[in-house]
Design an enzyme around this catalytic site. Structure first.
Site, PDB file in Angstrom:
ATOM      1  N   CYS A  94      51.830  19.372  31.450  1.00 47.53           N
ATOM      2  CA  CYS A  94      51.152  18.945  30.222  1.00 47.53           C
ATOM      3  C   CYS A  94      52.161  18.210  29.355  1.00 47.53           C
ATOM      4  O   CYS A  94      53.300  18.645  29.236  1.00 47.53           O
ATOM      5  CB  CYS A  94      50.617  20.167  29.483  1.00 47.53           C
ATOM      6  SG  CYS A  94      49.745  19.777  27.958  1.00 47.53           S
ATOM      7  N   HIS A 136      41.323  20.589  32.204  1.00 48.60           N
ATOM      8  CA  HIS A 136      42.556  20.750  31.427  1.00 48.60           C
ATOM      9  C   HIS A 136      42.395  20.111  30.038  1.00 48.60           C
ATOM     10  O   HIS A 136      42.757  20.708  29.024  1.00 48.60           O
ATOM     11  CB  HIS A 136      43.715  20.109  32.216  1.00 48.60           C
ATOM     12  CG  HIS A 136      45.040  20.129  31.526  1.00 48.60           C
ATOM     13  ND1 HIS A 136      46.132  20.804  32.023  1.00 48.60           N
ATOM     14  CD2 HIS A 136      45.463  19.525  30.391  1.00 48.60           C
ATOM     15  CE1 HIS A 136      47.165  20.631  31.204  1.00 48.60           C
ATOM     16  NE2 HIS A 136      46.786  19.852  30.205  1.00 48.60           N
ATOM     17  N   HIS A 140      42.032  21.716  26.036  1.00 48.40           N
ATOM     18  CA  HIS A 140      42.806  21.341  24.846  1.00 48.40           C
ATOM     19  C   HIS A 140      41.913  21.311  23.603  1.00 48.40           C
ATOM     20  O   HIS A 140      42.344  21.664  22.510  1.00 48.40           O
ATOM     21  CB  HIS A 140      43.419  19.940  25.017  1.00 48.40           C
ATOM     22  CG  HIS A 140      44.765  19.931  25.691  1.00 48.40           C
ATOM     23  ND1 HIS A 140      45.857  20.612  25.201  1.00 48.40           N
ATOM     24  CD2 HIS A 140      45.193  19.290  26.801  1.00 48.40           C
ATOM     25  CE1 HIS A 140      46.904  20.391  25.996  1.00 48.40           C
ATOM     26  NE2 HIS A 140      46.525  19.596  26.977  1.00 48.40           N
TER      27      HIS A 140
HETATM   28 NI    NI Z   1      47.723  18.894  28.573  1.00 49.54          NI
END
Ligand code: NI
Length: 182
Positions: A94, A136, A140
């Site tokens: 990330c 993913h 967030h």
């Molecule tokens: Ni990320």
């Protein structure tokens, strides 16, 4: 367009739930463009608005460098409307947790409903890396990082290291991402 600074963990901004976009207007399109440029410059294959300090449900992705045909996606209010029963394990990274990677288990395929740049409702079915990246990025928007899917022991180890680096004022420098950096 502009390259925006990326917020790194640990930071309370990354743990907040982002607000839905009312309408995809010029302001949201500008945000999408800036996020694309920021993602490509990083380089990464996905970026969510909270990572650049904007509490809106906007994500951008382009996994084409890693897998499959060119595919630049810009989404507002993305939501998972279907997920497969079978799982896939990917080593995730990330941009907000630079230089840290971990294997994460998620549904192998998903269907996502979202608003595109023209404010039109679209649906996208994805598997492979794109399915992982979509999950993913949507995480967030709900203040969830990939490390929230792994053991507390490993998570705390990574976050402690990042905090130490932050305190030392270390910059990320030149780096070659090993895993899928989203
Ligand atoms: Ni990320």
């Amino acid at each position: 367009m502009a390259v925006l600074p990326i917020i790194t963990a640990p930071d309370p901004v990354l743990k907040k739930v982002a607000s839905p976009v009312e309408r995809v207007d010029d302001d949201v399109r500008r945000l999408m463009d800036d996020m694309m440029e920021t993602m490509y410059a990083a380089p990464g294959i996905g970026l969510a608005a909270p990572q650049v300090g904007v509490g809106k449900r906007v994500v951008v992705l382009d996994v084409s460098k890693r897998e499959g045909p060119p595919l630049a996606l810009q989404m507002a209010n993305p939501e998972i409307v279907w997920a497969s029963d079978d799982d896939a394990i990917y080593e995730e990274g990330c941009l907000s947790l630079p230089e840290h990677y971990a294997e994460v288990t998620r549904p192998a395929a998903v269907k996502v409903r979202y608003l595109d740049r023209e404010d039109e409702i679209r649906e996208l079915s994805a598997d492979g890396l794109l399915a992982i990246c979509l999950q993913h990025e949507i995480d967030h928007l709900d203040g969830i990082l990939f490390v929230d899917h792994i053991s507390a022991l490993k998570r705390n180890m990574i976050l402690r290291k990042l905090l130490k680096e932050k305190k030392a004022g270390a910059t990320s420098g030149d780096r070659e991402p090993a895993g899928a950096v989203v």
